[in-house]
Design a protein around this motif. Structure first.
Motif, PDB file in Angstrom:
ATOM      1  N   UNK A 171      -3.464  68.104 107.196  1.00  0.00           N
ATOM      2  CA  UNK A 171      -3.710  68.552 105.825  1.00  0.00           C
ATOM      3  C   UNK A 171      -4.089  70.008 105.694  1.00  0.00           C
ATOM      4  N   UNK A 172      -4.449  70.666 106.801  1.00  0.00           N
ATOM      5  CA  UNK A 172      -4.905  72.053 106.702  1.00  0.00           C
ATOM      6  C   UNK A 172      -3.836  72.972 106.106  1.00  0.00           C
ATOM      7  N   UNK A 173      -2.589  72.784 106.521  1.00  0.00           N
ATOM      8  CA  UNK A 173      -1.516  73.632 105.986  1.00  0.00           C
ATOM      9  C   UNK A 173      -1.350  73.414 104.485  1.00  0.00           C
ATOM     10  N   UNK A 174      -1.486  72.155 104.053  1.00  0.00           N
ATOM     11  CA  UNK A 174      -1.355  71.848 102.622  1.00  0.00           C
ATOM     12  C   UNK A 174      -2.495  72.475 101.831  1.00  0.00           C
ATOM     13  N   UNK A 175      -3.701  72.297 102.320  1.00  0.00           N
ATOM     14  CA  UNK A 175      -4.849  72.860 101.617  1.00  0.00           C
ATOM     15  C   UNK A 175      -4.808  74.381 101.597  1.00  0.00           C
ATOM     16  N   UNK A 176      -4.300  75.006 102.653  1.00  0.00           N
ATOM     17  CA  UNK A 176      -4.187  76.471 102.677  1.00  0.00           C
ATOM     18  C   UNK A 176      -3.236  76.953 101.588  1.00  0.00           C
ATOM     19  N   UNK A 177      -2.169  76.190 101.354  1.00  0.00           N
ATOM     20  CA  UNK A 177      -1.238  76.532 100.267  1.00  0.00           C
ATOM     21  C   UNK A 177      -1.908  76.379  98.899  1.00  0.00           C
ATOM     22  N   UNK A 178      -2.719  75.351  98.765  1.00  0.00           N
ATOM     23  CA  UNK A 178      -3.434  75.159  97.508  1.00  0.00           C
ATOM     24  C   UNK A 178      -4.406  76.311  97.269  1.00  0.00           C
ATOM     25  N   UNK A 179      -5.077  76.761  98.339  1.00  0.00           N
ATOM     26  CA  UNK A 179      -5.975  77.914  98.215  1.00  0.00           C
ATOM     27  C   UNK A 179      -5.198  79.134  97.724  1.00  0.00           C
ATOM     28  N   UNK A 180      -4.022  79.361  98.292  1.00  0.00           N
ATOM     29  CA  UNK A 180      -3.213  80.518  97.892  1.00  0.00           C
ATOM     30  C   UNK A 180      -2.787  80.421  96.424  1.00  0.00           C
ATOM     31  N   UNK A 181      -2.546  79.191  95.955  1.00  0.00           N
ATOM     32  CA  UNK A 181      -2.058  79.007  94.582  1.00  0.00           C
ATOM     33  C   UNK A 181      -3.182  78.964  93.555  1.00  0.00           C
ATOM     34  N   UNK A 182      -4.293  78.293  93.885  1.00  0.00           N
ATOM     35  CA  UNK A 182      -5.341  78.058  92.895  1.00  0.00           C
ATOM     36  C   UNK A 182      -6.672  78.735  93.210  1.00  0.00           C
ATOM     37  N   UNK A 183      -6.810  79.303  94.398  1.00  0.00           N
ATOM     38  CA  UNK A 183      -8.064  79.956  94.768  1.00  0.00           C
ATOM     39  C   UNK A 183      -8.983  79.029  95.549  1.00  0.00           C
ATOM     40  N   UNK A 184      -9.886  79.641  96.305  1.00  0.00           N
ATOM     41  CA  UNK A 184     -10.760  78.869  97.173  1.00  0.00           C
ATOM     42  C   UNK A 184     -11.746  78.011  96.393  1.00  0.00           C
ATOM     43  N   UNK A 185     -12.279  78.534  95.290  1.00  0.00           N
ATOM     44  CA  UNK A 185     -13.312  77.812  94.554  1.00  0.00           C
ATOM     45  C   UNK A 185     -12.764  76.526  93.939  1.00  0.00           C
ATOM     46  N   UNK A 186     -11.622  76.598  93.270  1.00  0.00           N
ATOM     47  CA  UNK A 186     -11.017  75.409  92.648  1.00  0.00           C
ATOM     48  C   UNK A 186     -10.683  74.364  93.702  1.00  0.00           C
ATOM     49  N   UNK A 187     -10.125  74.824  94.822  1.00  0.00           N
ATOM     50  CA  UNK A 187      -9.730  73.906  95.893  1.00  0.00           C
ATOM     51  C   UNK A 187     -10.943  73.254  96.540  1.00  0.00           C
ATOM     52  N   UNK A 188     -12.000  74.016  96.715  1.00  0.00           N
ATOM     53  CA  UNK A 188     -13.255  73.502  97.286  1.00  0.00           C
ATOM     54  C   UNK A 188     -13.802  72.354  96.448  1.00  0.00           C
ATOM     55  N   UNK A 189     -13.791  72.539  95.135  1.00  0.00           N
ATOM     56  CA  UNK A 189     -14.297  71.505  94.235  1.00  0.00           C
ATOM     57  C   UNK A 189     -13.464  70.224  94.330  1.00  0.00           C
ATOM     58  N   UNK A 190     -12.151  70.373  94.388  1.00  0.00           N
ATOM     59  CA  UNK A 190     -11.282  69.198  94.497  1.00  0.00           C
ATOM     60  C   UNK A 190     -11.524  68.453  95.797  1.00  0.00           C
ATOM     61  N   UNK A 191     -11.620  69.172  96.904  1.00  0.00           N
ATOM     62  CA  UNK A 191     -11.838  68.539  98.206  1.00  0.00           C
ATOM     63  C   UNK A 191     -13.165  67.788  98.243  1.00  0.00           C
ATOM     64  N   UNK A 192     -14.181  68.347  97.615  1.00  0.00           N
ATOM     65  CA  UNK A 192     -15.491  67.694  97.559  1.00  0.00           C
ATOM     66  C   UNK A 192     -15.382  66.316  96.903  1.00  0.00           C
ATOM     67  N   UNK A 226     -19.281  72.082  90.663  1.00  0.00           N
ATOM     68  CA  UNK A 226     -18.736  72.479  89.368  1.00  0.00           C
ATOM     69  C   UNK A 226     -19.528  73.622  88.736  1.00  0.00           C
ATOM     70  N   UNK A 227     -20.759  73.817  89.176  1.00  0.00           N
ATOM     71  CA  UNK A 227     -21.625  74.828  88.575  1.00  0.00           C
ATOM     72  C   UNK A 227     -21.819  76.050  89.473  1.00  0.00           C
ATOM     73  N   UNK A 228     -21.150  76.059  90.629  1.00  0.00           N
ATOM     74  CA  UNK A 228     -21.274  77.180  91.558  1.00  0.00           C
ATOM     75  C   UNK A 228     -20.348  78.315  91.130  1.00  0.00           C
ATOM     76  N   UNK A 229     -20.851  79.523  91.155  1.00  0.00           N
ATOM     77  CA  UNK A 229     -20.049  80.716  90.878  1.00  0.00           C
ATOM     78  C   UNK A 229     -20.091  81.620  92.106  1.00  0.00           C
ATOM     79  N   UNK A 230     -18.925  82.138  92.514  1.00  0.00           N
ATOM     80  CA  UNK A 230     -18.852  83.044  93.656  1.00  0.00           C
ATOM     81  C   UNK A 230     -18.047  84.271  93.265  1.00  0.00           C
TER      82      UNK A 230
END
Length: 447
Positions: A283-304, A426-430
């Motif tokens: 799944x790492x390759x898939x998640x890396x693509x999601x990071x590139x498309x949607x950003x690390x913060x959005x992807x982090x929240x989904x994975x959680x 959902x409330x974290x800002x970076x």
């Protein structure tokens, strides 16, 4: 005259270091309960006390180690000397950890466990503070950083296959038996040698940027005060701790979950751990693509959120097949967290460097390590709670229903923690990605 920019370190040469740093500590964390409590008979209350004490000591020495790294100035760089010293020390302490004389019991066994558990964690902290500090330094752009991070998490998963999934087979069937300790010592020696070689190769290959080692050396107390006043330190640290503690519970309790909750020999943990790790790696390759498309913060929240849901299925598993089916979802969520969690932390490190004009990644990561040290306290208290609520005190005194006890330890506790983390995320800002010369970072807030 400006400092020359060093040649770029190939991502795979940096990433392979994660293989070496992961093997020792994950064998220790994945087998310590089985080795000390279930085989040697250490009482869970003594185990809990030791874990709380060692977490407190480690929370104190961790920032000191990171600060010393930031202040180091040598011709070989700031981080490499610590890596080359820490690797053999961790290997030696791991072998000693799994060489406890079988004649020890009571206070003697507790002291042996405490001394070498604390030393192993201290040298692991030394390694990881310096290794982790190299990620934002070697790869300042998030796209490059995401690739390097995914590669290193892939190497970590390979190490996990060996140190977690293969270890029960080696310790209980190849080099030892279900009830003896010889297999653990032999396996620890093999893993220690592998880790030492890999870490040395990575450290000698990394090309640190001399620009990051300014003439001014940061002072400890003002730097710590600046960090603890940073709201992102607390929001990212506490939220990430929900994930870290949950996975610490899973990794430390899986072998006994297989033994008691599924009613299978410990060696069958190979199959459950193997499928979770393979799914995570794929799944790492898939998640890396999601990071590139949607950003690390959005992807982090989904994975959680996915990781939290996965533990419910694992609770209801009744045999190896249903446990493996639930483990597939665990692997998917875990993979997303591996691909994103360090990127969120790296954003905070970037902002700190921009704001303060000094690169103190070692101290900042070690300060974040304070939250990681909650793992020891929570796992110790969680295991102690099994004695209070279910009567599980040790392998010699497992209580009336150890199967339910380890379903609670492996499934319910991690579910509660990751559910809290998913809501908090959902409330974290970076900060958004910004070049090193930026004066003040903006803040990314996604709905």
């Amino acid at each position: 005259m400006s400092q020359p920019v060093p040649a770029r370190t190939p991502a795979w040469r940096y990433a392979i270091g994660m293989f070496g740093t992961s093997i020792p500590i994950n064998m220790i964390k994945g087998s310590m309960i089985l080795f000390y409590v279930d085989i040697l008979g250490l009482d869970v209350r003594a185990y809990g006390v030791v874990m709380v004490v060692y977490a407190i000591i480690d929370a104190i020495d961790n920032p000191v180690l990171g600060h010393l790294s930031d202040r180091t100035r040598t011709r070989y760089g700031r981080r490499r000397p610590w890596l080359l010293v820490g690797a053999p020390m961790l290997a030696a302490c791991m072998v000693a950890f799994f060489s406890a004389p079988t004649s020890l019991d009571g206070l003697g066994l507790m002291l042996w466990f405490a001394v070498f558990a604390i030393l192993c964690e201290a040298f692991d902290s030394m390694l990881n503070a310096n290794y982790g500090a190299l990620l934002p330094e070697l790869y300042p752009r998030e796209r490059d950083r995401a690739v390097a991070n995914s590669l290193r998490q892939g190497f970590q998963l390979v190490a996990l296959v060996i140190s977690l999934a293969v270890t029960p087979l080696l310790t209980t069937q190849v080099f030892g038996t279900e009830k003896t300790t010889e297999g653990f010592q032999t396996t620890a020696i093999i893993y220690g040698v592998i880790a030492l070689v890999v870490i040395a190769f990575m450290a000698l290959s990394a090309r640190e940027n001399p620009r990051y080692a300014t003439d001014e050396r940061p002072r400890l107390l003002p730097s710590l005060w600046s960090i603890v006043r940073n709201p992102m330190f607390w929001s990212v640290g506490l939220t990430g701790a929900c994930y870290g503690v949950a996975m610490a519970l899973v990794l430390s309790g899986l072998q006994l979950y297989v033994r008691y909750s599924l009613g299978l020999p410990v060696g069958n943990a190979l199959y459950l751990q193997g499928i979770v790790i393979l799914i995570s790696a794929g799944g790492l390759a898939v998640w890396t693509r999601v990071v590139a498309a949607r950003g690390a913060l959005w992807t982090w929240r989904l994975a959680f959120a996915i990781l939290a849901v996965s533990f419910a299925g694992l609770f209801f598993a009744t045999d190896l097949i249903t446990a493996v089916a639930a483990g597939i979802l665990v692997g998917a969520g875990w993979s997303g967290m591996l691909a994103t969690n360090d990127l969120i932390v790296a954003r905070v490190l970037d902002a700190d460097a921009v704001r303060n004009g000094a690169h103190r990644e070692g101290l900042f990561l070690s300060a974040f390590g304070f939250f990681t040290r909650l793992n020891g306290i929570v796992t110790g208290l969680a295991l102690t709670s099994l004695g209070v609520f279910f009567g599980y005190n040790s392998g010699a005194d497992p209580g009336a229903d150890p199967g339910l006890a380890f379903r609670m330890y492996l499934c319910v506790y991690p579910f509660v923690l990751t559910a809290i983390g998913a809501v908090a995320a959902r409330f974290v800002a970076v900060p958004v990605e910004s070049p090193p010369e930026a004066a003040q970072p903006d803040v990314e807030r996604t709905p």
